[in-house]
Design a protein around this motif. Structure first.
Motif, mmCIF file in Angstrom:
data_model
loop_
_atom_site.group_PDB
_atom_site.id
_atom_site.type_symbol
_atom_site.label_atom_id
_atom_site.label_comp_id
_atom_site.label_asym_id
_atom_site.label_seq_id
_atom_site.Cartn_x
_atom_site.Cartn_y
_atom_site.Cartn_z
ATOM 1 N N ILE A 60 0.847 -1.204 0.000
ATOM 2 C CA ILE A 60 0.000 0.000 0.000
ATOM 3 C C ILE A 60 0.878 1.248 0.000
ATOM 4 O O ILE A 60 0.637 2.186 -0.764
ATOM 5 C CB ILE A 60 -0.960 -0.002 1.209
ATOM 6 N N ASP A 61 1.896 1.251 0.847
ATOM 7 C CA ASP A 61 2.806 2.410 0.911
ATOM 8 C C ASP A 61 3.498 2.642 -0.426
ATOM 9 O O ASP A 61 3.606 3.783 -0.884
ATOM 10 C CB ASP A 61 3.841 2.219 2.024
ATOM 11 N N THR A 62 3.958 1.572 -1.056
ATOM 12 C CA THR A 62 4.606 1.692 -2.369
ATOM 13 C C THR A 62 3.622 2.226 -3.400
ATOM 14 O O THR A 62 3.963 3.108 -4.204
ATOM 15 C CB THR A 62 5.164 0.324 -2.826
ATOM 16 N N PHE A 63 2.407 1.696 -3.390
ATOM 17 C CA PHE A 63 1.388 2.176 -4.335
ATOM 18 C C PHE A 63 1.118 3.666 -4.137
ATOM 19 O O PHE A 63 1.032 4.424 -5.097
ATOM 20 C CB PHE A 63 0.090 1.372 -4.175
ATOM 21 N N ARG A 64 1.011 4.087 -2.886
ATOM 22 C CA ARG A 64 0.703 5.493 -2.593
ATOM 23 C C ARG A 64 1.855 6.416 -2.970
ATOM 24 O O ARG A 64 1.636 7.568 -3.334
ATOM 25 C CB ARG A 64 0.339 5.668 -1.119
ATOM 26 N N VAL A 65 3.092 5.945 -2.901
ATOM 27 C CA VAL A 65 4.238 6.759 -3.322
ATOM 28 C C VAL A 65 4.132 7.053 -4.817
ATOM 29 O O VAL A 65 4.383 8.172 -5.265
ATOM 30 C CB VAL A 65 5.574 6.037 -3.005
ATOM 31 N N HIS A 66 3.736 6.052 -5.592
ATOM 32 C CA HIS A 66 3.661 6.202 -7.045
ATOM 33 C C HIS A 66 2.321 6.747 -7.526
ATOM 34 O O HIS A 66 2.215 7.171 -8.684
ATOM 35 C CB HIS A 66 3.944 4.860 -7.724
ATOM 36 N N ASN A 67 1.302 6.701 -6.689
ATOM 37 C CA ASN A 67 -0.042 7.171 -7.045
ATOM 38 C C ASN A 67 -0.569 8.034 -5.905
ATOM 39 O O ASN A 67 -1.555 7.696 -5.255
ATOM 40 C CB ASN A 67 -0.983 5.983 -7.276
ATOM 41 N N SER A 68 0.075 9.151 -5.661
ATOM 42 C CA SER A 68 -0.238 9.975 -4.491
ATOM 43 C C SER A 68 -1.637 10.579 -4.535
ATOM 44 O O SER A 68 -2.179 10.963 -3.504
ATOM 45 C CB SER A 68 0.804 11.083 -4.335
ATOM 46 N N ASP A 69 -2.242 10.652 -5.714
ATOM 47 C CA ASP A 69 -3.573 11.238 -5.838
ATOM 48 C C ASP A 69 -4.690 10.268 -5.446
ATOM 49 O O ASP A 69 -5.842 10.665 -5.337
ATOM 50 C CB ASP A 69 -3.800 11.718 -7.276
ATOM 51 N N VAL A 70 -4.372 8.992 -5.228
ATOM 52 C CA VAL A 70 -5.383 7.985 -4.909
ATOM 53 C C VAL A 70 -5.540 7.877 -3.393
ATOM 54 O O VAL A 70 -4.567 7.659 -2.678
ATOM 55 C CB VAL A 70 -5.001 6.614 -5.509
ATOM 56 N N ASP A 71 -6.766 8.031 -2.921
ATOM 57 C CA ASP A 71 -7.050 7.876 -1.490
ATOM 58 C C ASP A 71 -6.894 6.413 -1.081
ATOM 59 O O ASP A 71 -7.107 5.499 -1.886
ATOM 60 C CB ASP A 71 -8.477 8.326 -1.166
ATOM 61 N N LEU A 72 -6.556 6.225 0.175
ATOM 62 C CA LEU A 72 -6.360 4.883 0.704
ATOM 63 C C LEU A 72 -7.583 4.000 0.466
ATOM 64 O O LEU A 72 -7.467 2.850 0.059
ATOM 65 C CB LEU A 72 -6.038 4.962 2.208
ATOM 66 N N LYS A 73 -8.770 4.549 0.672
ATOM 67 C CA LYS A 73 -10.000 3.767 0.519
ATOM 68 C C LYS A 73 -10.295 3.404 -0.938
ATOM 69 O O LYS A 73 -11.094 2.511 -1.206
ATOM 70 C CB LYS A 73 -11.187 4.512 1.126
ATOM 71 N N ASP A 74 -9.654 4.087 -1.877
ATOM 72 C CA ASP A 74 -9.907 3.837 -3.297
ATOM 73 C C ASP A 74 -8.919 2.870 -3.941
ATOM 74 O O ASP A 74 -9.007 2.590 -5.134
ATOM 75 C CB ASP A 74 -9.883 5.165 -4.072
ATOM 76 N N ILE A 75 -7.971 2.358 -3.168
ATOM 77 C CA ILE A 75 -6.998 1.409 -3.714
ATOM 78 C C ILE A 75 -7.675 0.038 -3.816
ATOM 79 O O ILE A 75 -8.091 -0.524 -2.806
ATOM 80 C CB ILE A 75 -5.745 1.306 -2.823
ATOM 81 N N PRO A 76 -7.800 -0.497 -5.032
ATOM 82 C CA PRO A 76 -8.414 -1.825 -5.182
ATOM 83 C C PRO A 76 -7.570 -2.898 -4.490
ATOM 84 O O PRO A 76 -6.341 -2.877 -4.553
ATOM 85 C CB PRO A 76 -8.429 -2.045 -6.703
ATOM 86 N N VAL A 77 -8.225 -3.805 -3.849
ATOM 87 C CA VAL A 77 -7.551 -4.828 -3.049
ATOM 88 C C VAL A 77 -6.611 -5.672 -3.900
ATOM 89 O O VAL A 77 -5.573 -6.120 -3.430
ATOM 90 C CB VAL A 77 -8.580 -5.682 -2.275
ATOM 91 N N GLU A 78 -6.944 -5.889 -5.178
ATOM 92 C CA GLU A 78 -6.089 -6.763 -5.982
ATOM 93 C C GLU A 78 -4.746 -6.142 -6.326
ATOM 94 O O GLU A 78 -3.850 -6.829 -6.797
ATOM 95 C CB GLU A 78 -6.794 -7.234 -7.256
ATOM 96 N N LEU A 79 -4.575 -4.855 -6.091
ATOM 97 C CA LEU A 79 -3.282 -4.228 -6.350
ATOM 98 C C LEU A 79 -2.320 -4.352 -5.163
ATOM 99 O O LEU A 79 -1.141 -4.017 -5.290
ATOM 100 C CB LEU A 79 -3.458 -2.757 -6.726
ATOM 101 N N VAL A 80 -2.817 -4.833 -4.032
ATOM 102 C CA VAL A 80 -1.958 -4.966 -2.848
ATOM 103 C C VAL A 80 -1.975 -6.371 -2.238
ATOM 104 O O VAL A 80 -1.261 -6.635 -1.283
ATOM 105 C CB VAL A 80 -2.314 -3.910 -1.766
ATOM 106 N N THR A 81 -2.765 -7.278 -2.804
ATOM 107 C CA THR A 81 -2.791 -8.659 -2.320
ATOM 108 C C THR A 81 -2.528 -9.610 -3.486
ATOM 109 O O THR A 81 -2.976 -9.367 -4.601
ATOM 110 C CB THR A 81 -4.154 -9.025 -1.686
ATOM 111 N N ALA A 82 -1.815 -10.681 -3.236
ATOM 112 C CA ALA A 82 -1.513 -11.662 -4.280
ATOM 113 C C ALA A 82 -2.704 -12.582 -4.485
ATOM 114 O O ALA A 82 -3.495 -12.815 -3.572
ATOM 115 C CB ALA A 82 -0.283 -12.475 -3.890
ATOM 116 N N SER A 83 -2.817 -13.110 -5.693
ATOM 117 C CA SER A 83 -3.889 -14.059 -5.982
ATOM 118 C C SER A 83 -3.542 -15.431 -5.418
ATOM 119 O O SER A 83 -2.413 -15.672 -5.005
ATOM 120 C CB SER A 83 -4.111 -14.153 -7.498
#
Length: 185
Positions: free
Chosen positions: A98-121
């Motif tokens: 999540i932290d890595t995603f937010r560094v690269h996508n700072s405009d995205v709110d925490l609640k708007d991060i889709p779960v599949e981008l931070v959890t493995a299948s």
């Protein structure tokens, strides 16, 4: 006793032959009728061979990121992490993603991060993401590539695979196909 053991041995032999020889042979034969003879869907781009049905690693800001893999996209070791949602090590890993995603996508709110981008299948090889997971990355990619956001959204729309018959399964986007099309923009 003899009346029970002999039929049990016969059944064991028949079952072994069926499940060890006949059934795998049937599946192999059907696979030979599939495109690429059951070896997966292959795409060659920039002199490199990719399998569209296996997730790839995309971490650069100019590309759509895919779902994380617990096995580093190694198809020979397909597996999930087997760590439960309350496991401290797993929670730390998800928080780091999540932290890595937010560094690269700072405009995205925490609640708007889709779960599949931070959890493995479960397989660790998932090649697809949801359209929502692709859309939250549009601003970053548009800024890095200096392309309009509308052009990237249209690209996502054209690469979104709808549910089968409009009702079976979720809509999904193949990340490899999307990134290869992005390169042609």
């Amino acid at each position: 006793m003899k009346t029970n053991i002999i039929p049990a041995i016969r059944l064991t032999i028949v079952t072994l032959v069926f499940f060890s020889v006949l059934y795998p042979g049937l599946i192999w034969g059907v696979a030979q009728l599939a495109p690429n003879r059951g070896h997966g869907e292959v795409v060659v781009a920039n002199g490199k061979k990719y399998y569209t049905n296996v997730g790839q690693t995309f971490t650069e800001d100019q590309f759509f990121n895919n779902r994380p893999s617990a096995v580093d996209y190694n198809a020979a070791g397909s597996a999930g992490s087997n760590k439960g949602p309350s496991n401290p090590e797993y929670l730390a890993m998800v928080k780091a993603r999540i932290d890595t995603f937010r560094v690269h996508n700072s405009d995205v709110d925490l609640k708007d991060i889709p779960v599949e981008l931070v959890t493995a299948s479960g397989s660790g090889l998932d090649p697809d993401i949801s359209p929502k997971a692709a859309l939250v990355q549009v601003k970053r990619i548009a800024a890095v590539r200096k392309v309009s956001e509308d052009a990237i959204v249209n690209l996502i729309d054209s690469h979104t695979e709808k549910p089968l018959f409009g009702m079976f399964g979720p809509a999904k986007v193949n990340v490899l196909g999307l990134n290869l099309a992005l390169e042609k923009l």
